[in-house]
Design a protein around this motif. Structure first.
Motif, PDB file in Angstrom:
ATOM      1  N   MET A  45       0.811  -1.198   0.000  1.00  0.00           N
ATOM      2  CA  MET A  45       0.000   0.000   0.000  1.00  0.00           C
ATOM      3  C   MET A  45       0.858   1.268   0.000  1.00  0.00           C
ATOM      4  O   MET A  45       0.714   2.110  -0.869  1.00  0.00           O
ATOM      5  CB  MET A  45      -0.941  -0.005   1.198  1.00  0.00           C
ATOM      6  N   ILE A  46       1.785   1.394   0.956  1.00  0.00           N
ATOM      7  CA  ILE A  46       2.601   2.607   1.030  1.00  0.00           C
ATOM      8  C   ILE A  46       3.550   2.692  -0.161  1.00  0.00           C
ATOM      9  O   ILE A  46       3.843   3.797  -0.645  1.00  0.00           O
ATOM     10  CB  ILE A  46       3.353   2.722   2.386  1.00  0.00           C
ATOM     11  N   GLU A  47       3.999   1.550  -0.661  1.00  0.00           N
ATOM     12  CA  GLU A  47       4.892   1.585  -1.819  1.00  0.00           C
ATOM     13  C   GLU A  47       4.167   2.162  -3.035  1.00  0.00           C
ATOM     14  O   GLU A  47       4.695   3.037  -3.728  1.00  0.00           O
ATOM     15  CB  GLU A  47       5.444   0.192  -2.122  1.00  0.00           C
ATOM     16  N   ASP A 100      17.217  -2.819   9.404  1.00  0.00           N
ATOM     17  CA  ASP A 100      17.433  -2.226   8.084  1.00  0.00           C
ATOM     18  C   ASP A 100      16.110  -1.688   7.540  1.00  0.00           C
ATOM     19  O   ASP A 100      16.047  -0.581   6.997  1.00  0.00           O
ATOM     20  CB  ASP A 100      18.027  -3.273   7.131  1.00  0.00           C
ATOM     21  N   PHE A 101      15.038  -2.459   7.697  1.00  0.00           N
ATOM     22  CA  PHE A 101      13.706  -2.036   7.274  1.00  0.00           C
ATOM     23  C   PHE A 101      13.317  -0.739   7.978  1.00  0.00           C
ATOM     24  O   PHE A 101      12.869   0.224   7.340  1.00  0.00           O
ATOM     25  CB  PHE A 101      12.689  -3.144   7.589  1.00  0.00           C
ATOM     26  N   ILE A 102      13.500  -0.701   9.295  1.00  0.00           N
ATOM     27  CA  ILE A 102      13.140   0.484  10.085  1.00  0.00           C
ATOM     28  C   ILE A 102      13.967   1.689   9.648  1.00  0.00           C
ATOM     29  O   ILE A 102      13.434   2.795   9.496  1.00  0.00           O
ATOM     30  CB  ILE A 102      13.310   0.210  11.596  1.00  0.00           C
ATOM     31  N   ALA A 103      15.255   1.481   9.422  1.00  0.00           N
ATOM     32  CA  ALA A 103      16.136   2.578   9.015  1.00  0.00           C
ATOM     33  C   ALA A 103      15.681   3.182   7.688  1.00  0.00           C
ATOM     34  O   ALA A 103      15.621   4.414   7.537  1.00  0.00           O
ATOM     35  CB  ALA A 103      17.575   2.098   8.918  1.00  0.00           C
ATOM     36  N   LYS A 104      15.346   2.340   6.731  1.00  0.00           N
ATOM     37  CA  LYS A 104      14.899   2.832   5.416  1.00  0.00           C
ATOM     38  C   LYS A 104      13.551   3.537   5.527  1.00  0.00           C
ATOM     39  O   LYS A 104      13.331   4.573   4.890  1.00  0.00           O
ATOM     40  CB  LYS A 104      14.813   1.694   4.403  1.00  0.00           C
ATOM     41  N   MET A 105      12.649   2.998   6.310  1.00  0.00           N
ATOM     42  CA  MET A 105      11.354   3.651   6.497  1.00  0.00           C
ATOM     43  C   MET A 105      11.509   4.985   7.231  1.00  0.00           C
ATOM     44  O   MET A 105      10.791   5.947   6.935  1.00  0.00           O
ATOM     45  CB  MET A 105      10.390   2.735   7.253  1.00  0.00           C
ATOM     46  N   ALA A 106      12.445   5.054   8.161  1.00  0.00           N
ATOM     47  CA  ALA A 106      12.702   6.305   8.870  1.00  0.00           C
ATOM     48  C   ALA A 106      13.263   7.359   7.912  1.00  0.00           C
ATOM     49  O   ALA A 106      12.902   8.534   7.988  1.00  0.00           O
ATOM     50  CB  ALA A 106      13.655   6.077  10.034  1.00  0.00           C
ATOM     51  N   ILE A 107      14.118   6.941   6.994  1.00  0.00           N
ATOM     52  CA  ILE A 107      14.641   7.873   5.983  1.00  0.00           C
ATOM     53  C   ILE A 107      13.501   8.349   5.086  1.00  0.00           C
ATOM     54  O   ILE A 107      13.407   9.535   4.775  1.00  0.00           O
ATOM     55  CB  ILE A 107      15.773   7.226   5.158  1.00  0.00           C
ATOM     56  N   ALA A 108      12.622   7.435   4.697  1.00  0.00           N
ATOM     57  CA  ALA A 108      11.468   7.809   3.880  1.00  0.00           C
ATOM     58  C   ALA A 108      10.617   8.850   4.620  1.00  0.00           C
ATOM     59  O   ALA A 108      10.142   9.821   4.015  1.00  0.00           O
ATOM     60  CB  ALA A 108      10.634   6.579   3.530  1.00  0.00           C
ATOM     61  N   GLY A 113       9.568   7.231  -2.064  1.00  0.00           N
ATOM     62  CA  GLY A 113       9.233   5.942  -2.666  1.00  0.00           C
ATOM     63  C   GLY A 113      10.438   5.041  -2.846  1.00  0.00           C
ATOM     64  O   GLY A 113      10.345   3.826  -2.675  1.00  0.00           O
ATOM     65  N   ALA A 114      11.583   5.637  -3.189  1.00  0.00           N
ATOM     66  CA  ALA A 114      12.802   4.838  -3.365  1.00  0.00           C
ATOM     67  C   ALA A 114      13.197   4.167  -2.052  1.00  0.00           C
ATOM     68  O   ALA A 114      13.566   2.984  -2.030  1.00  0.00           O
ATOM     69  CB  ALA A 114      13.936   5.719  -3.882  1.00  0.00           C
ATOM     70  N   ASN A 115      13.109   4.892  -0.952  1.00  0.00           N
ATOM     71  CA  ASN A 115      13.456   4.312   0.348  1.00  0.00           C
ATOM     72  C   ASN A 115      12.430   3.287   0.810  1.00  0.00           C
ATOM     73  O   ASN A 115      12.790   2.286   1.415  1.00  0.00           O
ATOM     74  CB  ASN A 115      13.649   5.418   1.387  1.00  0.00           C
ATOM     75  N   VAL A 116      11.162   3.526   0.514  1.00  0.00           N
ATOM     76  CA  VAL A 116      10.135   2.545   0.847  1.00  0.00           C
ATOM     77  C   VAL A 116      10.390   1.251   0.071  1.00  0.00           C
ATOM     78  O   VAL A 116      10.307   0.151   0.634  1.00  0.00           O
ATOM     79  CB  VAL A 116       8.719   3.102   0.555  1.00  0.00           C
ATOM     80  N   ALA A 117      10.744   1.382  -1.206  1.00  0.00           N
ATOM     81  CA  ALA A 117      11.036   0.201  -2.021  1.00  0.00           C
ATOM     82  C   ALA A 117      12.255  -0.551  -1.480  1.00  0.00           C
ATOM     83  O   ALA A 117      12.250  -1.783  -1.401  1.00  0.00           O
ATOM     84  CB  ALA A 117      11.261   0.610  -3.473  1.00  0.00           C
ATOM     85  N   GLU A 118      13.273   0.189  -1.084  1.00  0.00           N
ATOM     86  CA  GLU A 118      14.462  -0.438  -0.503  1.00  0.00           C
ATOM     87  C   GLU A 118      14.130  -1.131   0.813  1.00  0.00           C
ATOM     88  O   GLU A 118      14.670  -2.192   1.111  1.00  0.00           O
ATOM     89  CB  GLU A 118      15.555   0.605  -0.264  1.00  0.00           C
ATOM     90  N   ALA A 119      13.261  -0.537   1.600  1.00  0.00           N
ATOM     91  CA  ALA A 119      12.888  -1.133   2.887  1.00  0.00           C
ATOM     92  C   ALA A 119      12.262  -2.504   2.686  1.00  0.00           C
ATOM     93  O   ALA A 119      12.470  -3.410   3.489  1.00  0.00           O
ATOM     94  CB  ALA A 119      11.918  -0.217   3.636  1.00  0.00           C
ATOM     95  N   GLY A 120      11.506  -2.639   1.617  1.00  0.00           N
ATOM     96  CA  GLY A 120      10.871  -3.919   1.324  1.00  0.00           C
ATOM     97  C   GLY A 120      11.866  -5.035   1.087  1.00  0.00           C
ATOM     98  O   GLY A 120      11.528  -6.210   1.233  1.00  0.00           O
TER      99      GLY A 120
END
Length: 111
Positions: free
Chosen positions: A1-3, A54-62, A40-47
């Motif tokens: 959804m968020i992606e 790592d997931f949390i870090a990418k979502m926090a950057i997003a 969106g790029a960071n959300v995609a990377e988090a996936g």
């Protein structure tokens, strides 16, 4: 959804950036494009994160990029330099920020 939501938001920002460039507002256009598409790029990377941290870090950057995007949209909206309406973009980025904040908090609580 968020992606998907962040991807669609980026597409709408690309259209806004085209309008800013027509007005020769390159600084605003470049800053907005970078921050908005980074969400969106960071959300995609988090996936594809290698771990929960790592997931949390990418979502926090997003989330940080979303807040920067909101800043640029507010600046465009309030500066009276343009006749561009960013209210729909502001509404959407506020919703994206809420979603990302919830994802980060819930993920942090689960570790």
């Amino acid at each position: 959804m968020i992606e998907e939501r962040s991807f669609e938001f980026s597409l709408s920002i690309i259209k806004l950036v085209k309008e800013l460039r027509k007005l020769k507002e390159y600084v605003f256009a470049d800053q907005l494009l970078k921050s908005a598409t980074s969400i969106g790029a960071n959300v995609a990377e988090a996936g594809a994160g290698q771990s929960k941290k790592d997931f949390i870090a990418k979502m926090a950057i997003a989330s940080k990029e979303a807040r920067e995007t909101r800043y640029w949209l507010r600046l465009i909206n309030k500066s009276d330099l343009f006749s561009l309406d960013t209210s729909d973009h502001l509404n959407e980025i506020n919703q994206i920020i809420k979603i990302l904040t919830k994802i980060v908090k819930t993920s942090q609580e689960s570790i």
